[in-house]
Design a protein around this motif. Structure first.
Motif, PDB file in Angstrom:
ATOM      1  N   THR A   5       7.057  -4.740  10.464  1.00 32.05           N
ATOM      2  CA  THR A   5       7.013  -3.569   9.585  1.00 32.05           C
ATOM      3  C   THR A   5       8.403  -3.266   9.033  1.00 32.05           C
ATOM      4  N   GLN A   9      10.076  -3.566   4.909  1.00 32.97           N
ATOM      5  CA  GLN A   9      10.778  -2.495   4.205  1.00 32.97           C
ATOM      6  C   GLN A   9      11.948  -3.006   3.376  1.00 32.97           C
ATOM      7  N   TRP A  41       1.247  -1.039   6.581  1.00 32.60           N
ATOM      8  CA  TRP A  41       1.806  -2.028   5.661  1.00 32.60           C
ATOM      9  C   TRP A  41       1.355  -1.746   4.230  1.00 32.60           C
ATOM     10  N   GLN A  42       0.078  -1.419   4.076  1.00 37.14           N
ATOM     11  CA  GLN A  42      -0.456  -1.138   2.748  1.00 37.14           C
ATOM     12  C   GLN A  42       0.315   0.024   2.100  1.00 37.14           C
ATOM     13  N   GLN A  43       0.522   1.077   2.838  1.00 38.36           N
ATOM     14  CA  GLN A  43       1.253   2.236   2.321  1.00 38.36           C
ATOM     15  C   GLN A  43       2.701   1.870   1.985  1.00 38.36           C
ATOM     16  N   LEU A  44       3.304   1.091   2.843  1.00 37.97           N
ATOM     17  CA  LEU A  44       4.683   0.676   2.628  1.00 37.97           C
ATOM     18  C   LEU A  44       4.800  -0.122   1.329  1.00 37.97           C
ATOM     19  N   GLN A  46       2.767  -0.063  -1.223  1.00 34.04           N
ATOM     20  CA  GLN A  46       2.504   0.830  -2.346  1.00 34.04           C
ATOM     21  C   GLN A  46       3.762   1.628  -2.699  1.00 34.04           C
ATOM     22  N   GLN A  47       4.477   2.078  -1.690  1.00 39.14           N
ATOM     23  CA  GLN A  47       5.699   2.845  -1.915  1.00 39.14           C
ATOM     24  C   GLN A  47       6.797   1.995  -2.548  1.00 39.14           C
ATOM     25  N   ARG A  48       6.819   0.712  -2.219  1.00 41.85           N
ATOM     26  CA  ARG A  48       7.844  -0.170  -2.786  1.00 41.85           C
ATOM     27  C   ARG A  48       7.547  -0.499  -4.246  1.00 41.85           C
ATOM     28  N   GLY A  49       6.291  -0.337  -4.666  1.00 47.96           N
ATOM     29  CA  GLY A  49       5.935  -0.455  -6.074  1.00 47.96           C
ATOM     30  C   GLY A  49       5.874  -1.853  -6.647  1.00 47.96           C
ATOM     31  N   ASN A  53       2.727  -4.272  -5.231  1.00 51.90           N
ATOM     32  CA  ASN A  53       1.357  -3.752  -5.384  1.00 51.90           C
ATOM     33  C   ASN A  53       0.307  -4.795  -5.021  1.00 51.90           C
ATOM     34  N   ALA A  56      -0.126  -4.783  -1.336  1.00 49.95           N
ATOM     35  CA  ALA A  56      -0.919  -3.625  -0.911  1.00 49.95           C
ATOM     36  C   ALA A  56      -2.398  -3.910  -1.121  1.00 49.95           C
TER      37      ALA A  56
END
Length: 69
Positions: A5, A9, A41-44, A46-49, A53, A56
């Motif tokens: 995880t 990041q 992981w999916q949220q991470l 998505q946040q990284r864009g 994507n 995600a």
């Protein structure tokens, strides 16, 4: 899984894609990440864009296939 995880990041999209493919598709069943981890992981991703994507979406598909939503 914490180390993976943390790697997700900061690693490049290509590196993340290779690692994610292993954990979602290639590792043995007893090593498969749990639902909570894949959602994280999916949220991470998505946040990284942008470039992340797609990753995600792969997490989302894995969750659907494992009936884990």
């Amino acid at each position: 899984m914490q180390a993976i995880t943390e790697l997700f990041q900061t690693a490049s999209a290509g590196e993340c894609a290779e690692i994610l493919d292993f954990w979602l598709n290639e590792c043995s069943l007893d090593e498969t990440p749990d639902v909570h981890t894949v959602k994280l992981w999916q949220q991470l991703f998505q946040q990284r864009g942008s470039k992340f994507n797609r990753l995600a979406t792969l997490c989302q598909q894995w969750l659907i296939e494992t009936d884990s939503l």
